[in-house]
Design a protein around this motif. Structure first.
Motif, PDB file in Angstrom:
ATOM      1  N   LEU A 238       0.804  -1.236   0.000  1.00 54.55           N
ATOM      2  CA  LEU A 238       0.000   0.000   0.000  1.00 54.55           C
ATOM      3  C   LEU A 238       0.831   1.277   0.000  1.00 54.55           C
ATOM      4  N   LYS A 239       1.938   1.255   0.743  1.00 56.62           N
ATOM      5  CA  LYS A 239       2.742   2.480   0.880  1.00 56.62           C
ATOM      6  C   LYS A 239       3.805   2.587  -0.199  1.00 56.62           C
ATOM      7  N   SER A 240       3.851   1.612  -1.087  1.00 53.44           N
ATOM      8  CA  SER A 240       4.860   1.674  -2.146  1.00 53.44           C
ATOM      9  C   SER A 240       4.372   2.596  -3.259  1.00 53.44           C
ATOM     10  N   GLU A 241       5.313   2.997  -4.110  1.00 54.81           N
ATOM     11  CA  GLU A 241       4.963   3.966  -5.157  1.00 54.81           C
ATOM     12  C   GLU A 241       3.987   3.379  -6.167  1.00 54.81           C
ATOM     13  N   ASN A 242       4.208   2.114  -6.507  1.00 50.38           N
ATOM     14  CA  ASN A 242       3.351   1.463  -7.489  1.00 50.38           C
ATOM     15  C   ASN A 242       2.833   0.140  -6.905  1.00 50.38           C
ATOM     16  N   PRO A 243       1.693   0.196  -6.228  1.00 52.35           N
ATOM     17  CA  PRO A 243       1.187  -0.995  -5.528  1.00 52.35           C
ATOM     18  C   PRO A 243       1.048  -2.229  -6.409  1.00 52.35           C
ATOM     19  N   ALA A 244       0.594  -2.065  -7.641  1.00 49.09           N
ATOM     20  CA  ALA A 244       0.392  -3.230  -8.510  1.00 49.09           C
ATOM     21  C   ALA A 244       1.736  -3.889  -8.835  1.00 49.09           C
TER      22      ALA A 244
END
Ligand code: BMP
Length: 264
Positions: A238-244
């Motif tokens: 969730l907190k990453s730049e690109n969740p997918a």
């Protein structure tokens, strides 16, 4: 040394319909990743479910943290679970007497039993709690199931070895409904029971800090060393730049660790 059994074989072996369905999805999608969709906006949850759905076997909800809950959006989530072939796990952690959990599971605002494939419960209240949930689940044609919380990831929790062992015993006594554990390491050789593990991030020390006692381990540690089956990842995605994109990395890492374990 005991031979490791594949998810595919475990789907064949188990008599528990929920476990069978989950193992089948895991081997078909080559995924042992559960995404913990801990957001407060249902619209965001639906967007993430559509993006990440192809790469997960389970989407875990905390339905009571959503600010814009309604049953139409629940239906959209169910539609996405069919579209992408994942299971919906409501992380409700039931912990009361049978009669109460039965109502909490099927009634109230959320009507959890209607849309979730499976839920979880603390083992503290014993067999009555499991029995109550089981009775509520019986009204459905499709399989429903429940995991018991045998261990917790958070620091200073009160669960000890005896509690965990008794939890496994309780699960064995209700293996028609209980199909596994929320835990930190493998607890039983019974291949029908699945071990699902939260508290996972790629870099357990340099990852997002949590000042509220959450403890992290890596996907490799959880799957290879602690011999768990499924990793649960929330903020790591969730907190990453690109969740997918990040979800795909967790998926690949966890599945490769599982394949490595099979071949050891
Ligand atoms: P995160 O990856 O962001 O730390 O989220 C972990 C999720 O797993 C949360 O939804 C939390 O409620 C749940 N969880 C946990 O962290 N540890 C446990 O022992 C049991 C859980 O259900």
């Amino acid at each position: 040394k005991e031979k490791e059994i594949s998810f595919e074989e475990r789907a064949e072996i188990t008599n528990n319909k929920m476990a069978k369905k989950l193992f089948q999805i895991m081997s078909l999608k080559q995924s042992n990743l559960c995404f913990s969709a801990d957001v407060e906006s249902f619209d965001l949850l639906l967007k993430l479910a559509d993006e990440i759905g192809p790469n997960i076997c389970i989407l875990k909800t905390h339905i009571d943290i959503l600010n814009d809950f309604n049953m139409d959006k629940v239906q959209e989530l169910v539609n996405l679970s069919i579209k992408h072939n994942f299971l919906i796990f409501e992380d409700r952690k039931f912990a009361d007497i049978g009669n109460t959990v039965k109502s909490q599971y099927s009634g109230g605002v959320y009507k959890i039993s209607q849309w979730s494939n499976f839920v979880n419960a603390h083992s503290i209240a014993g067999s009555g709690c499991v029995q109550g949930l089981k009775e509520a689940a019986l009204q459905y044609d499709e399989p429903k199931g429940c995991l018991l919380i045998a261990q917790l990831s958070c620091k200073n929790n009160l669960i000890d070895k005896t509690y965990t062992e008794k939890t496994v015993k309780l699960a064995e006594e209700h293996s028609d409904f209980i199909f596994g554990f929320i835990c930190q390491n493998k607890l039983t050789d019974n291949p029908g029971f699945i071990h699902i593990t939260p508290g996972i991030q790629f870099n357990e020390n340099n990852g997002m800090s949590d000042n509220l006692g959450q403890q992290y381990t890596t996907p490799e540690m959880a799957i290879l060393q602690n011999k768990c089956d499924v990793i649960v990842v929330g903020r790591g995605i969730l907190k990453s730049e690109n969740p997918a994109e990040t979800a795909l990395k967790y998926k690949n890492t966890a599945y490769e660790a599982y394949l490595k374990r099979l071949n050891l």
